[in-house]
Design an enzyme around this catalytic site. Structure first.
Site, short mmCIF file in Angstrom:
data_model
loop_
_atom_site.label_atom_id
_atom_site.label_comp_id
_atom_site.label_asym_id
_atom_site.label_seq_id
_atom_site.Cartn_x
_atom_site.Cartn_y
_atom_site.Cartn_z
CB SER A 9 -1.07 0.19 1.14
OG SER A 9 -0.23 -0.15 2.44
CG HIS A 58 -4.30 -1.50 -1.19
ND1 HIS A 58 -4.77 -0.26 -1.17
CD2 HIS A 58 -3.85 -1.67 0.24
CE1 HIS A 58 -4.80 0.39 0.18
NE2 HIS A 58 -4.12 -0.89 0.89
CE LYS A 97 -7.74 -0.74 2.48
NZ LYS A 97 -6.87 -1.76 3.15
C1 PLP Z 1 -6.55 -2.37 4.79
C2 PLP Z 1 -5.68 -3.49 4.89
C3 PLP Z 1 -6.11 -4.45 5.68
C4 PLP Z 1 -7.28 -4.38 6.69
O1 PLP Z 1 -8.43 -4.37 6.07
P1 PLP Z 1 -9.66 -4.09 7.14
O2 PLP Z 1 -10.82 -4.69 6.41
O3 PLP Z 1 -9.91 -2.53 7.11
O4 PLP Z 1 -9.47 -4.48 8.53
C5 PLP Z 1 -5.43 -5.59 5.59
N1 PLP Z 1 -4.45 -5.84 4.82
C6 PLP Z 1 -4.01 -5.11 3.85
C7 PLP Z 1 -2.93 -5.00 2.88
C8 PLP Z 1 -4.68 -3.73 4.11
O5 PLP Z 1 -4.29 -2.68 3.04
#
Ligand code: PLP
Length: 427
Positions: A214, A242, A273
């Site tokens: 990310s 992502h 997301k």
């Molecule tokens: C955002 C993210 C998470 C966490 O996801 P949530 O559903 O918000 O808990 C886990 N792994 C990665 C790579 C992320 O970018």
């Protein structure tokens, strides 16, 4: 998040507090006063270290245009993970309202007592189908999916091989499992191979990587990873937070983009997301794994079911994606527009084609001053610096969404040029 994670996984300030109170109560201080002083000094360390994270208050829905407390008028938002603009899509919102009306606000239960509705089973089926895997299990978040997976799958006779820059939730999940741990250098296939050789004696082995990282928007070398895994008899796990919904020709993710859907065995991802942005996470993979997770995975067993409106929103988002990849394509086109205009203006953008488009600046203060100046021009972006990214690699991470118009993209680039000139970053 399970309490056990906090207790087992981290040395929290609270643990220091417990020690502090034990000694100070005997000297007549109140326990809470002692705790306050420990906490205040911890907070001061963060402030003086320059790593304090403030929170801006948004007073509108999430979207490409938002209202922000303390700024007048319309602000262009370039820092959400709302890649496909689905978090305020009218059909997604309607589906949430409908689920609220038909299935209520929540279950007041975990899944195995009385918290499983037809909506949950339906979304699990859809997600398994979307990823072309055997089965799916929902969690309250991907953080929980990562916290719950590894200790169920891997025991002391097994090994886990993990990219050093994997997401914090993967690191914590791995901490909870009893497998031998090997950390390989970021996206370094040579080092991964060395660790695969070192771990030959293990019963099961799992290579673990983010599909997309990310902070840089860089894509894991999955073809090479899968080839090595096959050669050494290891399984492959990817975290697709992502990537799900927009990478690959049909938005199935990094594994589709790189043509290895049949070689990646387990995928964790988020509903928080691109898939509507509400909340929730999941694991897809072989059926016996998913069944065992339902029996043993602690964040699943001991935490509430996903609320029906959240499930309804995600299911609709997924249907929209599966019906057409028009939204994902429009996001890609806008990403290219941003990246090429910025490069032309003289900025360095990390990564190659991902909507995470980090504008590399180097200096932490510069990144934060420029982000503040961008907001004065009506563009909301965030500077990232150490310890979130390596020292000397501070940046402003821009994220493109399908909800941005070409004019939005151009306005953002203009604002970068204006602030970049002011700070001597471009001429
Ligand atoms: C955002 C993210 C998470 C966490 O996801 P949530 O559903 O918000 O808990 C886990 N792994 C990665 C790579 C992320 O970018």
């Amino acid at each position: 998040m399970s309490l056990r994670w906090v207790v087992r996984g981290l040395r929290t300030p609270i643990q220091c507090v417990v020690q502090a109170t034990v000694s100070s109560t005997s000297r007549g201080y109140s326990a809470i006063a002692a705790a306050r002083s420990v906490l205040e000094s911890e907070l001061e360390t963060i402030r003086s270290g320059g790593t304090w994270k403030g929170e801006r208050i948004i007073t509108s829905k999430q979207g490409s245009h938002i209202s922000v407390d303390g700024s007048s008028g319309d602000i262009l938002n370039f820092c959400a993970n709302n890649y496909l603009g689905l978090s305020s899509h009218p059909e997604v919102v309607q589906a949430g309202i409908r689920a609220l009306q038909t299935h209520g606000a929540g279950l007041s239960s975990v899944r195995f007592i009385c918290g499983t509705q037809d909506l949950h089973k339906d979304l699990e089926r859809k997600l398994a189908q979307f990823h072309e895997r055997e089965d799916c299990i929902l969690y309250a978040s991907c953080f929980d999916a990562n916290a719950g997976l590894f200790e169920v799958l891997l025991g002391p006779d097994d090994a886990v091989l993990s990219d050093e820059l994997n997401h914090a939730s993967i690191i914590d999940g791995i901490r909870l499992c009893r497998a031998r741990r090997f950390r390989y250098r970021h996206m370094d296939l040579g080092d991964l191979e060395a660790k695969l050789q070192e771990s030959q004696s293990s019963r099961l082995r799992l290579v673990v990587t983010d599909g997309v990282f990310s902070m840089d928007g860089d894509v894991a070398p999955l073809q090479g990873i899968c080839k090595l895994a096959e050669q050494y008899g290891a399984m492959v796990f990817i975290d697709e937070c992502h990537a799900t919904g927009f990478l690959g020709p049909r938005g199935r993710g990094t594994d589709e983009l790189l043509g290895v859907m049949d070689k990646v065995h387990i995928v964790n991802s988020t509903l928080g997301k691109a898939l509507g942005g509400a909340a929730g996470g999941y694991t897809v993979g072989p059926r016996p794994l998913i069944e065992l997770l339902r029996q043993r995975s602690r964040p699943y067993l001991f935490s509430n079911s996903l609320p029906p409106p959240v499930v309804g929103c995600a299911a609709r988002a997924l249907e929209l994606l599966m019906a057409s990849n028009e939204i994902a394509q429009s996001m890609s086109a806008k990403t290219m527009r941003f990246r090429s205009s910025m490069a032309q203006a003289g900025f360095t953008i990390s990564g190659s084609s991902h909507p995470i488009s980090p504008v590399m600046l180097g200096d932490a203060r510069l990144a934060s001053l420029m982000a503040d100046d961008m907001l004065k021009l009506g563009v909301y972006v965030i500077g990232f610096s150490y310890p979130v990214v390596p020292k000397g690699k501070a940046r402003i991470r821009v994220q493109i969404s399908a909800a941005h118009t070409n004019q939005d993209i151009d306005r953002c680039v203009e604002a970068f040029i204006q602030t970049g000139r002011k700070h001597g970053v471009v001429s």
